[in-house]
Design a protein around this motif. Sequence first.
Motif, mmCIF file in Angstrom:
data_model
loop_
_atom_site.group_PDB
_atom_site.id
_atom_site.type_symbol
_atom_site.label_atom_id
_atom_site.label_comp_id
_atom_site.label_asym_id
_atom_site.label_seq_id
_atom_site.Cartn_x
_atom_site.Cartn_y
_atom_site.Cartn_z
ATOM 1 N N PRO A 143 -30.429 -12.406 -71.278
ATOM 2 C CA PRO A 143 -30.745 -11.205 -70.999
ATOM 3 C C PRO A 143 -29.760 -10.818 -69.717
ATOM 4 O O PRO A 143 -29.656 -11.084 -69.018
ATOM 5 C CB PRO A 143 -31.836 -10.841 -71.669
ATOM 6 C CG PRO A 143 -32.808 -11.542 -70.558
ATOM 7 C CD PRO A 143 -31.947 -13.790 -71.390
ATOM 8 N N GLY A 144 -29.153 -9.856 -70.131
ATOM 9 C CA GLY A 144 -28.052 -9.189 -69.034
ATOM 10 C C GLY A 144 -27.056 -7.671 -70.077
ATOM 11 O O GLY A 144 -26.892 -7.363 -70.777
ATOM 12 N N LYS A 145 -26.698 -7.234 -68.583
ATOM 13 C CA LYS A 145 -25.912 -5.815 -69.095
ATOM 14 C C LYS A 145 -24.265 -6.318 -68.363
ATOM 15 O O LYS A 145 -24.190 -7.297 -67.699
ATOM 16 C CB LYS A 145 -26.092 -5.210 -68.128
ATOM 17 C CG LYS A 145 -27.525 -4.371 -69.131
ATOM 18 C CD LYS A 145 -28.408 -4.056 -67.591
ATOM 19 C CE LYS A 145 -29.628 -3.805 -67.646
ATOM 20 N NZ LYS A 145 -30.971 -4.259 -68.382
ATOM 21 N N LEU A 146 -23.312 -6.547 -69.472
ATOM 22 C CA LEU A 146 -22.289 -6.684 -69.409
ATOM 23 C C LEU A 146 -21.373 -5.361 -68.809
ATOM 24 O O LEU A 146 -21.367 -4.344 -70.086
ATOM 25 C CB LEU A 146 -21.241 -7.337 -70.679
ATOM 26 C CG LEU A 146 -21.922 -7.979 -70.957
ATOM 27 C CD1 LEU A 146 -21.625 -9.247 -71.674
ATOM 28 C CD2 LEU A 146 -22.143 -9.504 -69.652
ATOM 29 N N GLY A 173 -28.199 -8.690 -63.740
ATOM 30 C CA GLY A 173 -28.982 -9.534 -64.174
ATOM 31 C C GLY A 173 -30.620 -8.431 -65.364
ATOM 32 O O GLY A 173 -29.840 -7.175 -65.184
ATOM 33 N N TYR A 174 -31.167 -8.938 -65.920
ATOM 34 C CA TYR A 174 -32.049 -7.942 -66.930
ATOM 35 C C TYR A 174 -32.921 -6.411 -66.177
ATOM 36 O O TYR A 174 -33.530 -6.177 -66.949
ATOM 37 C CB TYR A 174 -32.718 -9.185 -68.172
ATOM 38 C CG TYR A 174 -33.787 -8.090 -68.275
ATOM 39 C CD1 TYR A 174 -32.460 -7.744 -69.697
ATOM 40 C CD2 TYR A 174 -34.717 -8.214 -68.729
ATOM 41 C CE1 TYR A 174 -33.356 -6.986 -70.940
ATOM 42 C CE2 TYR A 174 -36.067 -7.550 -69.456
ATOM 43 C CZ TYR A 174 -34.869 -6.835 -70.245
ATOM 44 O OH TYR A 174 -35.704 -6.546 -71.435
ATOM 45 N N GLY A 175 -33.559 -7.901 -64.631
ATOM 46 C CA GLY A 175 -34.149 -6.879 -64.007
ATOM 47 C C GLY A 175 -33.344 -5.336 -63.240
ATOM 48 O O GLY A 175 -32.838 -5.103 -63.234
ATOM 49 N N GLY A 176 -34.798 -4.923 -62.916
ATOM 50 C CA GLY A 176 -33.281 -3.694 -62.058
ATOM 51 C C GLY A 176 -33.485 -2.400 -62.708
ATOM 52 O O GLY A 176 -33.900 -1.485 -62.574
ATOM 53 N N LEU A 177 -31.693 -2.428 -63.465
ATOM 54 C CA LEU A 177 -31.544 -1.511 -64.068
ATOM 55 C C LEU A 177 -32.289 -1.448 -65.035
ATOM 56 O O LEU A 177 -31.357 -1.900 -66.334
ATOM 57 C CB LEU A 177 -29.979 -1.354 -64.379
ATOM 58 C CG LEU A 177 -29.849 -1.439 -62.974
ATOM 59 C CD1 LEU A 177 -28.218 -1.773 -63.060
ATOM 60 C CD2 LEU A 177 -29.406 -0.024 -62.675
ATOM 61 N N VAL A 194 -28.358 1.975 -70.925
ATOM 62 C CA VAL A 194 -27.489 1.582 -72.336
ATOM 63 C C VAL A 194 -26.199 1.848 -72.021
ATOM 64 O O VAL A 194 -25.247 1.950 -71.067
ATOM 65 C CB VAL A 194 -28.868 3.230 -73.081
ATOM 66 C CG1 VAL A 194 -29.607 2.854 -72.812
ATOM 67 C CG2 VAL A 194 -27.708 4.272 -72.665
ATOM 68 N N GLU A 195 -25.558 1.183 -73.127
ATOM 69 C CA GLU A 195 -24.014 0.659 -73.551
ATOM 70 C C GLU A 195 -24.194 2.514 -73.616
ATOM 71 O O GLU A 195 -24.264 3.400 -73.607
ATOM 72 C CB GLU A 195 -23.901 0.313 -74.697
ATOM 73 C CG GLU A 195 -24.220 -1.234 -75.132
ATOM 74 C CD GLU A 195 -24.279 -1.445 -76.556
ATOM 75 O OE1 GLU A 195 -23.228 -0.981 -77.331
ATOM 76 O OE2 GLU A 195 -24.492 -2.810 -76.488
ATOM 77 N N GLY A 196 -22.625 2.528 -72.834
ATOM 78 C CA GLY A 196 -21.856 4.115 -72.541
ATOM 79 C C GLY A 196 -22.264 4.678 -71.427
ATOM 80 O O GLY A 196 -21.448 5.538 -71.100
ATOM 81 N N LYS A 216 -21.223 -3.701 -73.104
ATOM 82 C CA LYS A 216 -22.470 -4.365 -73.875
ATOM 83 C C LYS A 216 -23.971 -4.944 -73.389
ATOM 84 O O LYS A 216 -24.101 -5.357 -71.657
ATOM 85 C CB LYS A 216 -22.316 -5.631 -74.606
ATOM 86 C CG LYS A 216 -22.860 -7.008 -75.425
ATOM 87 C CD LYS A 216 -21.837 -7.712 -75.931
ATOM 88 C CE LYS A 216 -22.349 -8.503 -77.022
ATOM 89 N NZ LYS A 216 -21.967 -9.456 -77.871
ATOM 90 N N ILE A 217 -25.060 -4.711 -74.265
ATOM 91 C CA ILE A 217 -26.249 -5.402 -72.862
ATOM 92 C C ILE A 217 -26.601 -6.757 -73.906
ATOM 93 O O ILE A 217 -26.763 -6.434 -76.073
ATOM 94 C CB ILE A 217 -27.790 -4.043 -73.397
ATOM 95 C CG1 ILE A 217 -27.163 -2.922 -72.667
ATOM 96 C CG2 ILE A 217 -28.990 -5.005 -72.996
ATOM 97 C CD1 ILE A 217 -27.779 -2.081 -72.166
#
Length: 144
Positions: free
Chosen positions: A68-71, A86-90, A94-96, A61-62
């Motif tokens: 904001p962040g990537k789970l 965290g939101y930065g860097g990557l 995308v999901e998947g 999940k994003i």
Amino acid sequence: MKSFAKIFMIGLKYLKKKVYDEDHICAAGFIIMFSLMIPYEIMRTKSLNNHTAYTVGVIYKIKLDRNPGKLYEFYVGDSIFRGRAGYGGLSKIVEGDSIFVAYDYTNPGNSEIVGYFEYALDRSKLPDTVFYRRQMNKMRKPLE
């Protein structure tokens, strides 16, 4: 001559008066929170560096709300662990997408993303349509 304890108590009363002033309550709270966060982060990263193991995980999940962040999630044995990048860097992930996860084998809840993959179609194998994984850098360019 006054004793050290009396001078110290006078200093504490003066400091208490300054802290309880409405302008300084937020600053005092920030200083206390900041002074507790730094040692925690140092201990967490040192433990992760000393007890590192690697596995493959997936972005599930994003979040783009106020935090904001990537789970991501990954398996260690039969247990599933989840983390948050965290939101930065990557920014192009995308999901998947598959990811490399570095985790502390004494505490798998302490983890971070090391790298990631994207799935691509190998057109040379058509009509079999074989999907394969290729490693990507942070700007979503293939590493070949």
